[in-house]
Design a protein around this motif. Structure first.
Motif: not given
Length: 430
Positions: A45, A48, A51-52, A81, A84
């Protein structure tokens, strides 16, 4: 299956309950897997989120012409990515390992189940009926002249091998009458719903009631993946597999008469004579699906339903409560009924009635929706023989045997036999 939250909250109590079943402490292994799984999910998480954020910044870097920052951020997005994906795969593997471990751990015994290492720790609760005093030495069922022509083990061995029987003529009719009597009693007097189910099931149904993965050797699997049911407990209980039912529909009380199949793994040399222990046999099975607060009372009610069959046939029996070392894998508490067999001069099991609590429901993901609203909760499931038809046939034959080789049949069966009351020494209904 067990509630991982309950294990987290009190691992010592979990291990102590399993110790009553002679199972080594396992909470540390469970919690280590659980912690590793949750840490991987948390890390995934976080990655992620990184990454966002980087994905949003990529466009801005491109817009202002910062190629170096654009390249760095794009590489970061790709790295995150991949991270994750790796972490989620590892978490998935940990989750599968945790589920596999939990699937192999037996249910926790109820507080009032007696402690004991094996069947010697079982406790007799009551006896009903007085064993008949014979003026001659009683014989075992397969030795009776009345059944010699209708109970054929040699032909069965030719057809299928050991632990099979061919019943014919009057003996077959008496067995059929017994099954019909049991069904009528449970439907008409006890309010159970008659159900007809398949005897071939998918593997997940065997997982749901606890026969798999640990006890696969006790059952038969076909070449295309189906399993032959060891009892209709599998099909009747799994009717709520994956469902959330309305509280108003509970309790659900079901009964089915089916063929059953067991490999009898580990029973080599036991009960090889006669039809006491067979690979294929018939049972009338009872299953109840209830609210959690009702299962203790339902266990007693189901036990009485099974007892009513024996009492209606005037067969002496005793009720015992199984100790922690003799209970089945999925049971919280179990009552066994043992019928008197004069040919063996002992009581033998003819019914086992178990409360499984929410153990099977968790494996099946079977819940109920409270009538007053609120979060759905797991149902409780119970199962019991009502009764094992072949063993009941044995008991009827042995308890009703006469000195001349004939058998006097219980009055409850007479209407199912065209008013006939006996098996003659020659094997005819008279």
């Amino acid at each position: 299956m067990h509630d991982i939250r309950a294990i987290r909250e009190n691992p010592a109590a979990f291990d102590a309950a399993l110790a009553r079943r002679a199972v080594a402490p396992v909470s540390a292994q469970i919690l280590a897997l659980d912690e590793d799984r949750r840490s991987k999910i948390n890390a995934a998480e976080t990655a992620q989120a990184d990454q966002n954020r980087a994905s949003k910044e990529v466009g801005a870097a491109k817009a202002r012409g910062d190629e170096a920052e654009f390249a760095r951020l794009r590489a970061l997005v790709a790295d995150k990515k991949a991270e994750v994906a790796r972490l989620m795969a590892e978490a998935g593997a940990e989750d599968a390992a945790l589920r596999d471990l939990l699937m192999t751990i037996p249910n926790l015994p109820s507080a009032d189940a007696p402690d004991g290492a094996d069947e010697t720790g079982n406790v007799e609760l009551k006896r009903w009926g007085t064993p008949r005093a014979f003026a001659f030495a009683p014989r075992e069922h397969y030795q009776l002249p009345a059944v010699q022509g209708g109970m054929d083990f040699a032909t069965a061995a030719k057809l299928s091998g050991a632990r099979f029987v061919v019943l014919s003529g009057a003996v077959a009719r008496v067995q059929r009458a017994l099954a019909q009597y049991m069904l009528d009693l449970h439907i008409d007097r006890h309010g159970l719903t008659e159900t007809w189910t398949p005897v071939l099931v998918r593997p997940e149904m065997m997982f749901g009631t606890g026969q798999l993965p640990k006890f696969g050797e006790d059952s038969y699997q076909t070449t295309d993946g189906w399993w032959l049911v060891p009892t209709a407990e599998v099909t009747l209980t799994n009717t709520v597999n994956g469902e959330t039912v309305d509280e108003a529909t509970l309790p659900r009380r079901l009964v089915a008469h089916t063929q059953c199949f067991r490999s009898e793994a580990g029973s080599a040399g036991r009960d090889t004579a006669g039809m006491l222990r067979q690979h294929q046999f018939e049972k009338v099975e009872m299953v109840s699906i209830t609210r959690p607060e009702d299962s203790v009372a339902e266990h007693e009610r189901m036990t009485q339903c099974a007892e009513a069959v024996l009492e209606g046939l005037d067969l002496p029996y005793r009720r015992i409560v199984l100790c922690t070392g003799d209970m089945g894998f999925g049971a919280v508490k179990t009552h066994d009924l043992e019928v008197w067999l004069p040919g063996q001069n002992t009581y033998r099991e003819i019914s086992s009635v178990s409360n499984c609590g929410d153990f099977q429901a968790r494996r099946m993901n079977a819940r109920y929706r409270p009538a007053g609203g609120g979060k759905p909760d797991f149902v409780h499931t119970l199962n019991g023989s009502g009764l094992a038809v072949g063993r009941c046939l044995i008991a009827v034959l042995e308890n009703g045997q006469e000195a001349d080789g004939s058998v006097t049949l219980p009055a409850a069966l007479h209407p199912y036999l065209g008013g006939k009351t006996r098996l003659s020494a020659e094997g005819a209904l008279v």
